[in-house]
Each structure stands twice: as C-alpha cells, then as structure tokens.
Design a protein around this motif. Structure first.
Motif, PDB file in Angstrom:
ATOM      1  N   LEU A  77       0.724  -1.419  -0.145  1.00  0.00           N
ATOM      2  CA  LEU A  77      -0.244   0.104  -0.043  1.00  0.00           C
ATOM      3  C   LEU A  77       1.013   1.301  -0.092  1.00  0.00           C
ATOM      4  O   LEU A  77       0.566   2.188  -0.791  1.00  0.00           O
ATOM      5  N   LEU A  78       1.912   1.304   0.927  1.00  0.00           N
ATOM      6  CA  LEU A  78       2.692   2.626   0.912  1.00  0.00           C
ATOM      7  C   LEU A  78       3.453   2.723  -0.285  1.00  0.00           C
ATOM      8  O   LEU A  78       3.717   3.912  -0.857  1.00  0.00           O
ATOM      9  N   ALA A  79       3.826   1.602  -0.849  1.00  0.00           N
ATOM     10  CA  ALA A  79       4.576   1.501  -2.174  1.00  0.00           C
ATOM     11  C   ALA A  79       3.405   2.230  -3.189  1.00  0.00           C
ATOM     12  O   ALA A  79       4.134   2.935  -4.194  1.00  0.00           O
ATOM     13  N   PHE A  80       2.537   1.825  -3.231  1.00  0.00           N
ATOM     14  CA  PHE A  80       1.446   2.152  -4.260  1.00  0.00           C
ATOM     15  C   PHE A  80       1.324   3.713  -4.081  1.00  0.00           C
ATOM     16  O   PHE A  80       1.266   4.470  -5.130  1.00  0.00           O
ATOM     17  N   ILE A  81       1.295   4.116  -2.984  1.00  0.00           N
ATOM     18  CA  ILE A  81       0.974   5.804  -2.862  1.00  0.00           C
ATOM     19  C   ILE A  81       2.064   6.575  -3.018  1.00  0.00           C
ATOM     20  O   ILE A  81       2.109   7.633  -3.732  1.00  0.00           O
ATOM     21  N   PHE A  82       3.452   5.891  -2.847  1.00  0.00           N
ATOM     22  CA  PHE A  82       4.470   6.644  -3.176  1.00  0.00           C
ATOM     23  C   PHE A  82       4.678   6.919  -4.484  1.00  0.00           C
ATOM     24  O   PHE A  82       4.997   7.850  -5.218  1.00  0.00           O
ATOM     25  N   ILE A  83       4.642   5.540  -5.237  1.00  0.00           N
ATOM     26  CA  ILE A  83       4.765   5.423  -6.695  1.00  0.00           C
ATOM     27  C   ILE A  83       3.884   6.393  -7.462  1.00  0.00           C
ATOM     28  O   ILE A  83       3.941   6.989  -8.237  1.00  0.00           O
ATOM     29  N   GLY A  84       2.366   6.220  -6.986  1.00  0.00           N
ATOM     30  CA  GLY A  84       1.451   7.045  -7.631  1.00  0.00           C
ATOM     31  C   GLY A  84       1.382   8.766  -7.516  1.00  0.00           C
ATOM     32  O   GLY A  84       1.213   9.317  -8.376  1.00  0.00           O
TER      33      GLY A  84
ATOM     34  N   PHE B  53      -7.143   3.689  -8.198  1.00  0.00           N
ATOM     35  CA  PHE B  53      -7.083   4.294  -6.661  1.00  0.00           C
ATOM     36  C   PHE B  53      -8.519   3.821  -5.936  1.00  0.00           C
ATOM     37  O   PHE B  53      -8.270   3.397  -4.901  1.00  0.00           O
ATOM     38  N   LEU B  54      -9.550   3.615  -6.874  1.00  0.00           N
ATOM     39  CA  LEU B  54     -10.443   3.143  -6.139  1.00  0.00           C
ATOM     40  C   LEU B  54     -10.477   1.595  -5.484  1.00  0.00           C
ATOM     41  O   LEU B  54     -10.789   1.346  -4.476  1.00  0.00           O
ATOM     42  N   LEU B  55     -10.088   0.865  -6.589  1.00  0.00           N
ATOM     43  CA  LEU B  55      -9.546  -0.814  -6.216  1.00  0.00           C
ATOM     44  C   LEU B  55      -8.540  -0.686  -4.911  1.00  0.00           C
ATOM     45  O   LEU B  55      -8.732  -1.519  -4.117  1.00  0.00           O
ATOM     46  N   ALA B  56      -7.646   0.099  -5.007  1.00  0.00           N
ATOM     47  CA  ALA B  56      -6.703  -0.005  -3.823  1.00  0.00           C
ATOM     48  C   ALA B  56      -7.086   0.626  -2.652  1.00  0.00           C
ATOM     49  O   ALA B  56      -7.006  -0.013  -1.436  1.00  0.00           O
ATOM     50  N   GLY B  57      -8.309   1.602  -2.671  1.00  0.00           N
ATOM     51  CA  GLY B  57      -8.859   1.908  -1.468  1.00  0.00           C
ATOM     52  C   GLY B  57      -9.779   0.906  -0.777  1.00  0.00           C
ATOM     53  O   GLY B  57      -9.867   0.623   0.220  1.00  0.00           O
ATOM     54  N   LEU B  58     -10.489   0.292  -1.763  1.00  0.00           N
ATOM     55  CA  LEU B  58     -11.442  -0.747  -1.431  1.00  0.00           C
ATOM     56  C   LEU B  58     -10.688  -2.125  -0.878  1.00  0.00           C
ATOM     57  O   LEU B  58     -11.103  -2.637   0.144  1.00  0.00           O
ATOM     58  N   GLY B  59      -9.470  -2.351  -1.406  1.00  0.00           N
ATOM     59  CA  GLY B  59      -8.689  -3.596  -1.140  1.00  0.00           C
ATOM     60  C   GLY B  59      -8.160  -3.185   0.125  1.00  0.00           C
ATOM     61  O   GLY B  59      -8.154  -4.085   1.118  1.00  0.00           O
TER      62      GLY B  59
ATOM     63  N   LEU C  80      -6.475  -8.001  -0.710  1.00  0.00           N
ATOM     64  CA  LEU C  80      -5.083  -7.806  -1.458  1.00  0.00           C
ATOM     65  C   LEU C  80      -5.283  -8.371  -2.879  1.00  0.00           C
ATOM     66  O   LEU C  80      -4.516  -7.907  -3.572  1.00  0.00           O
ATOM     67  N   SER C  81      -6.235  -8.840  -3.288  1.00  0.00           N
ATOM     68  CA  SER C  81      -6.421  -9.505  -4.604  1.00  0.00           C
ATOM     69  C   SER C  81      -6.861  -8.020  -5.281  1.00  0.00           C
ATOM     70  O   SER C  81      -6.297  -7.865  -6.283  1.00  0.00           O
ATOM     71  N   LEU C  82      -7.489  -7.295  -4.705  1.00  0.00           N
ATOM     72  CA  LEU C  82      -8.134  -5.940  -5.329  1.00  0.00           C
ATOM     73  C   LEU C  82      -7.236  -4.978  -5.542  1.00  0.00           C
ATOM     74  O   LEU C  82      -6.785  -4.363  -6.633  1.00  0.00           O
ATOM     75  N   LEU C  83      -6.078  -4.885  -4.484  1.00  0.00           N
ATOM     76  CA  LEU C  83      -5.136  -4.168  -4.430  1.00  0.00           C
ATOM     77  C   LEU C  83      -4.205  -4.536  -5.441  1.00  0.00           C
ATOM     78  O   LEU C  83      -3.465  -3.824  -6.415  1.00  0.00           O
ATOM     79  N   SER C  84      -3.819  -5.556  -5.826  1.00  0.00           N
ATOM     80  CA  SER C  84      -3.024  -5.934  -6.619  1.00  0.00           C
ATOM     81  C   SER C  84      -3.627  -5.709  -8.260  1.00  0.00           C
ATOM     82  O   SER C  84      -2.940  -5.597  -9.295  1.00  0.00           O
ATOM     83  N   VAL C  85      -4.918  -6.002  -8.380  1.00  0.00           N
ATOM     84  CA  VAL C  85      -5.484  -5.584  -9.553  1.00  0.00           C
ATOM     85  C   VAL C  85      -5.460  -4.173 -10.021  1.00  0.00           C
ATOM     86  O   VAL C  85      -4.917  -3.720 -11.035  1.00  0.00           O
ATOM     87  N   GLY C  86      -5.515  -3.288  -8.805  1.00  0.00           N
ATOM     88  CA  GLY C  86      -5.432  -1.760  -8.744  1.00  0.00           C
ATOM     89  C   GLY C  86      -3.903  -1.522  -9.419  1.00  0.00           C
ATOM     90  O   GLY C  86      -3.724  -0.566 -10.198  1.00  0.00           O
TER      91      GLY C  86
ATOM     92  N   ILE D 264       7.782  -1.245   9.396  1.00  0.00           N
ATOM     93  CA  ILE D 264       8.741  -1.729   8.481  1.00  0.00           C
ATOM     94  C   ILE D 264       8.451  -2.325   7.252  1.00  0.00           C
ATOM     95  O   ILE D 264       9.165  -2.196   6.574  1.00  0.00           O
ATOM     96  N   GLY D 265       7.213  -2.785   7.158  1.00  0.00           N
ATOM     97  CA  GLY D 265       6.859  -3.221   5.813  1.00  0.00           C
ATOM     98  C   GLY D 265       6.636  -1.941   4.809  1.00  0.00           C
ATOM     99  O   GLY D 265       7.233  -2.067   3.736  1.00  0.00           O
ATOM    100  N   GLY D 266       6.167  -0.956   5.345  1.00  0.00           N
ATOM    101  CA  GLY D 266       6.071   0.028   4.546  1.00  0.00           C
ATOM    102  C   GLY D 266       7.364   0.677   4.202  1.00  0.00           C
ATOM    103  O   GLY D 266       7.575   1.186   3.107  1.00  0.00           O
ATOM    104  N   ALA D 267       8.024   0.798   5.135  1.00  0.00           N
ATOM    105  CA  ALA D 267       9.439   1.388   4.715  1.00  0.00           C
ATOM    106  C   ALA D 267      10.272   0.636   3.713  1.00  0.00           C
ATOM    107  O   ALA D 267      10.994   1.089   2.656  1.00  0.00           O
ATOM    108  N   ALA D 268      10.275  -0.776   4.080  1.00  0.00           N
ATOM    109  CA  ALA D 268      10.939  -1.831   3.001  1.00  0.00           C
ATOM    110  C   ALA D 268      10.118  -1.502   1.721  1.00  0.00           C
ATOM    111  O   ALA D 268      10.871  -1.696   0.442  1.00  0.00           O
ATOM    112  N   GLY D 269       8.804  -1.625   1.481  1.00  0.00           N
ATOM    113  CA  GLY D 269       8.076  -1.558   0.369  1.00  0.00           C
ATOM    114  C   GLY D 269       8.573  -0.329  -0.420  1.00  0.00           C
ATOM    115  O   GLY D 269       8.849  -0.058  -1.697  1.00  0.00           O
TER     116      GLY D 269
END
Length: 448
Positions: free
Chosen positions: A270-277, A354-360, A327-333, A394-399
């Motif tokens: 999720l944090l990688a998604f927001i960062f890259i987005g 963005f909607l798929l990520a938020g829902l996921g 997590l499946s919805l997040l992967s599709v997003g 730590i997961g967010g930092a690593a991602g």
C-alpha cells in the motif's frame, strides 16, 4: 474510549505523510540541503519503526494509560518544537522525537481497544473504525500538507498537533481508568529491549541508506549484517531470559504470526502504491502538489467506507477471506497502473486503480489487526499491538525502499520514465499477491 484511540491514531498517521508536499517550502525557508531534507522524513519513520515493539511491551509492563499519555505528551512537545524550528537540525531532532512519541502512542491505543472491547463483533467494529482512520490518515496527510503549505505555511502542519495533543491528554486523564497494579505484568527485559530496538533502528536506517548508496554497496551490506547480528543477539537473550520481551508462546500463535507476515506485505504494497502514485502524477503527468493530494481523496474515502464494512466481513467470514479479497483487489489496481499510457487521464486511467486500492486496503487493514489480537490475553495485548504496528511500519519502509530501486532501474531503460513506473506498479502487484499467499496459507479455521 474509541474516539480517543482513533484520534490518537489519526495524529500518528497524518504525520507520516504530512511533510511530503511541504518539503520544497521547508528547504527554502530553512536553507536545508537535499540530505537534510531527506532526514526530515526519515527521522520520524526511523524512530517510529524502531521503538514500536518496545512501546508495545512497555504498555503491558508499565500500564496502558500511562504509556498512552506519555506518548501523547512527547509527541505534542516535539510538534511544538518542529513548528518553531528555524534550523534544519532542530527540525530533524523534533521529527525524531515525534516518532518516539508515536511509537508509544500507537500500540497503547490499539491495546486499549483490545482490552476494552471483548473479542467478537464489538471488537471487530471498533477495530474496523480504528483501521479506517489509520488507513485514511496517510492520504489525508498528503492533502493537508498541500493545503497548509499553500495557506498558512508548512509550520502549521506541526503546530496543529499542539492543541489537539493537549486536548487528547486531558481527555485521557479524565476518561481513561487508572492502571491497576495487577495489570502490570513482570519486569521489562532491558537487555532484550535494547538489542531488538537497536536491530530495528539499524534495519530501517539501512533501508533508507540503500536507496542512496545502492543495495549491494559495502556500506549497505555491512549495515544489514550489523542489524542481523543484533537480531541474533536478541534471540539468544530471549531464550535465556526468565521474563523475555517476546515470549516463545507468542511465536507459536499461528494467527498472530500470519497476521504480522501478511501485514508486512500488505502495508509494504500500500505505501509503495501511494509513493509511486504520487511520483507518477507529479513527475510524469504534470500534476501540481495540491492536485496530487486531492487526487488521493478517492482512495481516502473508499478506505474509510470499506474498512467499516470489512470489519463486518471478518465477523462473518473470517480474517482470511477479508485479507485475500482485499489484497487481490489491491493487486488488480496496481496492475491497472502497470499499463499507464503517456497521455493518461484521471477518470479513465488513475481513478479505477485508486478506487480498487482503497477498497482493497479498506478490507484487509482491519483484518490484519483483528487477526493479530485474536486469542491474545490482556497481559500480552500491548506486545501483540506493538508487533503488528512494527510490521506495518517496517513493511511500509521496505516497500518504499525497494520500489524506489525498481523505479530507478526501470526508468534507466526509458527516456520518458514511464517504463520505470510500470515496473514499479508491477512490483507492488507482486507484493500484494505474496500477501494473498501468506493470508491463505497462514489463517485456518473459523478464527482465520
């Protein structure tokens, strides 16, 4: 009690992202170099990720109310110092102190919910709202950063915490019951606390170090090795301690371990998604900082709505179903953005993802916390809370660290940089799929 915990969680989450859009203004006002500017962001996450586990165990050992109020006090004073800072060094030190205060506050708030609401529907509803606030706080922080920077100035991103923090301290003192001596269990394992905190601090620092110095550089490998040595020392100390910081029974709790592993992968994605987005919109698509912040409102609103509904889904179908679905919805997003065109429009190319990520994430965020606290005794609620919050940070930092490397490597192959962004979103999808596998394999039975 629920409102108090959610408000504290909102403060902690907001300050994770609230300086991002304000960094150019901070650099101009304080005359800070790029290295110092990076530490304005890193210092908060470093102390937060490093001290969460210790903060959680201190909650069990010294009292939930006491640690909650202490964390709020440290966070509030540090926010005042950050808002008043006229030198980059003072701002960095204040941000580090904010991270320490947050590391005490976050697990104490989650532990208070765990012992206030009995396991079942009441706790699921409470953790659903708590997760909704935590999940939305990051993207709200980006929006607030843009609006405050364009309005009264970046200092108010910190100064607003002062009256809010004072109010929360007063409310906690009035409405939270005093800690009973019987609730404080055992002594604090100082040797174990020192080594594991040192290992976590060094690991999080090395993740940031690697983005600037390379993952295979001698300094990065040496720092990772030092973190591993400290972690090995912690394991050895825990085996010999009569009152360990992390009892062996904790690691034999399959649901707790599965929730932590899944949480590590989910928050990394999720944090990688927001960062890259955010980088995609500003660097490749020409969005302004304010427009970038507002573009995330779709995700913010969806996270809140889905998290409340997600808690109900956990109650009916179990944490595994919510985690796998989310997590499946997040992967599709993420895969949707892995094919982003150069002339991308918001409505057709960004909004669906963005909607798929938020829902996921709205579905899986509360499920991680519910799973981590299932079957945990009140005396270990702080430890369980600290563990899952540590994995989140730590997961967010690593991602973010790894996806930055993927972005740089992919951009080197394409002059426009879009191939780098596509590869980065592909990596986010892989993280989300690994989370699906961890949830499906780790959670079993009705409780999962």
């Amino acid at each position: 009690m629920l409102a108090l915990a959610c408000a504290a969680q909102a403060m902690v989450g907001l300050d994770t992202a609230i300086v991002n859009v304000a960094l150019p203004s901070i650099q101009r006002d304080l005359g800070a170099g790029y290295g110092a500017l990076q530490w304005v962001v890193v210092a908060y996450g470093l102390l937060l990720g490093g001290f969460l586990l210790l903060g959680g165990r201190m909650t069990d050992r010294l009292g939930r109310r006491r640690i909650f109020v202490a964390g709020l006090a440290v966070f509030t004073v540090a926010s005042l110092l950050a808002g008043a800072a006229h030198e980059a060094e003072l701002l960095i030190a204040a941000r580090a102190a904010q991270g320490l205060g947050a590391a005490l506050t976050a697990p104490a708030a989650l532990s208070l919910l765990a012992v206030t609401f009995p396991e079942g529907r009441a706790r699921h509803r409470a953790l659903g709202l708590f997760g909704a606030v935590g999940g939305a706080a990051g993207s709200v922080g980006v929006v607030a950063s843009g609006l405050l920077t364009a309005g009264p100035g970046w200092r108010w991103a910190f100064l607003l915490n002062v009256p809010a923090g004072v109010l929360l301290i007063v409310l906690a003192a009035v409405f939270l019951a005093a800690d009973r001596p019987a609730e404080r269990t055992g002594r604090l394992d100082i040797a174990g606390a020192t080594t594991v905190t040192g290992a976590l601090l060094l690991f999080v620092y090395t993740l940031h170090h690697a983005t600037g110095h390379g993952w295979t550089s001698a300094s990065t490998l040496a720092l990772f090795a030092a973190a591993a040595v400290l972690l090995a020392a912690f394991v050895r100390i825990e085996r010999r301690s009569p009152d360990p910081l992390v009892p062996g029974s904790t690691l034999r709790n399959r649901t707790l371990v599965a929730a932590n592993l899944t949480g590590f992968l989910a928050f990394g994605a999720l944090l990688a998604f927001i960062f890259i987005g955010s980088l995609l919109m500003q660097q490749a698509l020409g969005y302004s900082p304010a427009a970038t912040g507002l573009a995330w409102l779709a995700t913010t609103v969806t996270v809140v709505v889905a998290a409340i509904g997600g808690a109900r889904l956990v109650a009916r179908a179990g944490a595994r179903t919510s985690l796998v679905s989310g997590l499946s919805l997040l992967s599709v997003g993420a895969l949707w953005l892995a094919r982003v065109p150069a002339d991308a429009t918001y409505a057709a190319d960004l909004l669906p993802a963005f909607l798929l990520a938020g829902l996921g994430f709205g579905l899986c965020g509360p499920a991680v916390q519910i799973g981590a606290l299932s079957g945990v005794s009140q005396s270990a609620a702080g430890l369980a809370s600290g563990l899952v919050e540590t994995m989140r940070e730590i997961g967010g930092a690593a991602g973010v660290a790894v996806v930055s490397a993927v972005l740089v490597a992919g951009s080197a192959l394409d002059g426009s940089g879009l191939d780098g962004f596509r590869a980065a979103f592909g990596f986010v999808a892989v993280l989300a799929v690994l989370g699906v596998v961890a949830a499906a394999a780790g959670f079993t039975g009705r409780r999962g």
